[in-house]
Design a protein around this motif. Structure first.
Motif, PDB file in Angstrom:
ATOM      1  N   TYR A 180      -0.036 -14.777   2.054  1.00 57.52           N
ATOM      2  CA  TYR A 180       0.368 -13.731   2.967  1.00 57.52           C
ATOM      3  C   TYR A 180      -0.735 -12.555   2.805  1.00 57.52           C
ATOM      4  N   THR A 181      -0.609 -11.758   3.960  1.00 57.67           N
ATOM      5  CA  THR A 181      -1.524 -10.651   3.917  1.00 57.67           C
ATOM      6  C   THR A 181      -0.970  -9.727   2.646  1.00 57.67           C
ATOM      7  N   ALA A 182      -0.022  -9.702   2.168  1.00 61.88           N
ATOM      8  CA  ALA A 182       0.532  -8.886   1.090  1.00 61.88           C
ATOM      9  C   ALA A 182       1.919  -9.689   0.547  1.00 61.88           C
ATOM     10  N   SER A 190       4.461  -8.824   6.749  1.00 63.66           N
ATOM     11  CA  SER A 190       3.270  -9.489   6.253  1.00 63.66           C
ATOM     12  C   SER A 190       2.982 -10.746   6.960  1.00 63.66           C
ATOM     13  N   LEU A 204      -7.622 -11.696  -4.757  1.00 63.00           N
ATOM     14  CA  LEU A 204      -6.107 -11.473  -4.700  1.00 63.00           C
ATOM     15  C   LEU A 204      -5.232 -11.787  -5.729  1.00 63.00           C
ATOM     16  N   ALA A 209      -1.546 -11.002  -7.047  1.00 61.51           N
ATOM     17  CA  ALA A 209      -0.905 -11.643  -5.972  1.00 61.51           C
ATOM     18  C   ALA A 209      -0.642 -13.068  -6.868  1.00 61.51           C
ATOM     19  N   SER A 253      -8.367  -8.674   4.311  1.00 56.71           N
ATOM     20  CA  SER A 253      -7.694 -10.089   4.551  1.00 56.71           C
ATOM     21  C   SER A 253      -6.161  -9.716   3.801  1.00 56.71           C
ATOM     22  N   GLY A 254      -6.188  -8.643   2.997  1.00 60.44           N
ATOM     23  CA  GLY A 254      -4.948  -8.858   2.086  1.00 60.44           C
ATOM     24  C   GLY A 254      -4.713  -7.498   1.139  1.00 60.44           C
ATOM     25  N   HIS A 397      -0.952  -1.988   4.229  1.00 62.05           N
ATOM     26  CA  HIS A 397      -0.921  -2.970   5.319  1.00 62.05           C
ATOM     27  C   HIS A 397      -0.934  -2.566   6.623  1.00 62.05           C
ATOM     28  N   LEU A 402      -2.860  -5.384   9.176  1.00 62.91           N
ATOM     29  CA  LEU A 402      -2.606  -6.745   8.910  1.00 62.91           C
ATOM     30  C   LEU A 402      -1.534  -7.610   9.706  1.00 62.91           C
TER      31      LEU A 402
END
Ligand code: ADP
Ligand code: ASP
Ligand code: MG
Length: 405
Positions: A180-182, A190, A204, A209, A253-254, A397, A402
């Motif tokens: 996911y984006t976060a 997200s 990430l 992440a 992207s994240g 975010h 995002l």
């Protein structure tokens, strides 16, 4: 051998007997499609955390060799149970520990790196039309002692196996639908990414992440292993980690967050050649990884240096830095925990000036002080107070939109 798929199921996915049976069913369905299947499993649920806690009830400083001996038992439980579940459904299967396979690592207990894998036994079992279940996270060193690959290391076992077996796909099945984006537990809106580049994923993962172990991404990138992250609870497509850059690189992207951070500072060290070398070689010699580093402006021939380390290395760092401080006759040292590193990552950042400024503005709007900053071509990281970190992630975010990615 063709048609090999490596699947890895994480701790949550095998946390209960019911879930283990569901995973067994899913593996059998894939087998019916004519695939040769190698499955890597993690320890059930919170087993690894519980084992670490148990060790600390015995001693505050468990020897790393014995810790590995203990932690590796978690995966031995889950491979056996999964094999039993599959067997009870009428499918031929065998579970193997790292030692039985021949997953050889270096000697660095609790964060060993895989050096070599023997494919003979696995191929022999696949040739008997068996499903092969391999214990994740563990290896053996040159002395035949059990090692482990660092927290989250089962992902790396899976990617390394996929690489040496030339698998057509390495699937990481977990408790979220993909990358996911976060972290979806922090940012509720997200978005799942259909694809992400190895480079972005590596950033990430390294920046906190935890959906993939950083080393697994590094290996997949190096050996071109087709890698997918998907849910173990549904049949959704998940996220493909790939070499293919998008035509329009996403600027960001994240967003990632790492709460396993502590800060150390040494004040009033002489500003001359060799000082940074002395400090950081002493840390390296003691096996302490340093992350963000900032050196202040020189005043009256003296300067201050701050850096971050993982929380668990705080005690060791304190010992080393105090000694160096005496040798350099510095003005003193300080240590701080309760911090977190918040980062934005995106391959398109290179071509878009002003991204860092937007990040700093967002944190300013929340009244969040930035303690340290680091950047690379595709990321910007800020060290902030831990209790403001999740708020910061949500704001970033939002600011980088995002949810519309
Ligand atoms: P497993 O036990 O399957 O290995 P992990 O807990 O190691 O699972 O990793 C999955 C978790 O990673 C998710 O539950 C999620 O909270 C977290 N996570 C953090 N960042 C992300 C992200 N960008 N995308 C997806 N999951 C993320
Ligand atoms: N069981 C190990 C851990 O919890 C390895 C893994 O889950 O990947 O870190
Ligand atoms: Mg994991």
């Amino acid at each position: 051998m063709d048609n090999i798929i490596v699947q890895k199921y994480g701790g949550t996915s095998v946390a209960t007997p019911e879930r283990i049976k569901n995973v067994a069913m899913r593996i059998i369905n894939l087998k019916k499609e004519g695939k040769n299947i190698v499955v890597v499993v993690s320890a059930m649920g919170d087993t690894t955390d519980d084992l670490i806690e148990l060790a600390h009830q015995i001693t505050s400083n468990p020897p790393s060799r014995e810790l590995d001996m203990l932690l590796a038992t978690g995966e031995q439980v889950s491979i056996a149970l999964l094999a039993m579940a599959i067997e009870s459904m009428g499918q031929d299967v065998i579970s193997l520990t790292a030692s039985q396979v021949g997953i050889y690592t270096d000697n660095i207990h609790t964060r060993a790196r895989i050096m070599d894998i023997n494919t003979e036994r696995i191929l022999e079992e696949l040739n008997k039309d068996r499903i092969v279940i391999v214990a994740g996270f563990q290896g053996i060193n040159e002395f035949n002692d059990i090692t482990t690959l660092g927290r989250g290391g089962s992902d790396t076992t899976a990617v390394a196996l996929a690489s040496v077996l030339n698998a057509e796909m390495c699937e990481i099945l977990t408790d979220v639908d993909g990358v996911y984006t976060a972290d979806p537990r922090i940012v509720f809106n997200s978005k799942k990414l259909d694809t992400i580049t190895y480079e972005e994923m590596l950033e990430l993962a390294t920046l906190g992440a935890k959906v993939l172990h950083p080393r697994s991404v590094e290996l997949a990138w190096q050996y071109d292993v087709p890698l997918m992250v998907r849910s173990s609870f549904n049949e959704g497509e998940g996220t493909i980690v790939t070499n293919m850059k998008l035509e329009n690189d996403r600027v960001v992207s994240g967003v990632a967050c790492d709460k396993n951070v502590a800060k150390a500072s040494i004040y009033g060290v002489p500003s001359r050649a060799g000082v940074a070398y002395k400090i950081f070689s002493a840390l390296a010699d003691n096996g302490i990884d340093v992350d963000m580093i900032v050196q202040n402006m020189t005043r009256d021939g003296k300067t201050d240096i701050s850096f971050t380390i993982a929380k668990e290395n705080l005690n060791e760092t304190s010992k080393v830095l105090k000694k160096v401080s005496e040798e350099l006759e510095s003005d003193g040292v300080t240590f701080e925990s309760g911090l977190a590193k918040v980062s934005i990552v995106g391959a398109g950042m290179i071509n878009h000036p002003g991204v860092a400024a937007r990040m700093f503005e967002a944190l300013y709007e929340l009244g969040i002080n930035i303690e340290l900053i680091t950047t690379s071509d595709i990321k910007v990281s800020c060290l902030v107070k831990e209790d403001r970190a999740e708020e910061a992630v949500r704001k970033l975010h939002d600011v980088f939109e995002l949810e519309n990615i």
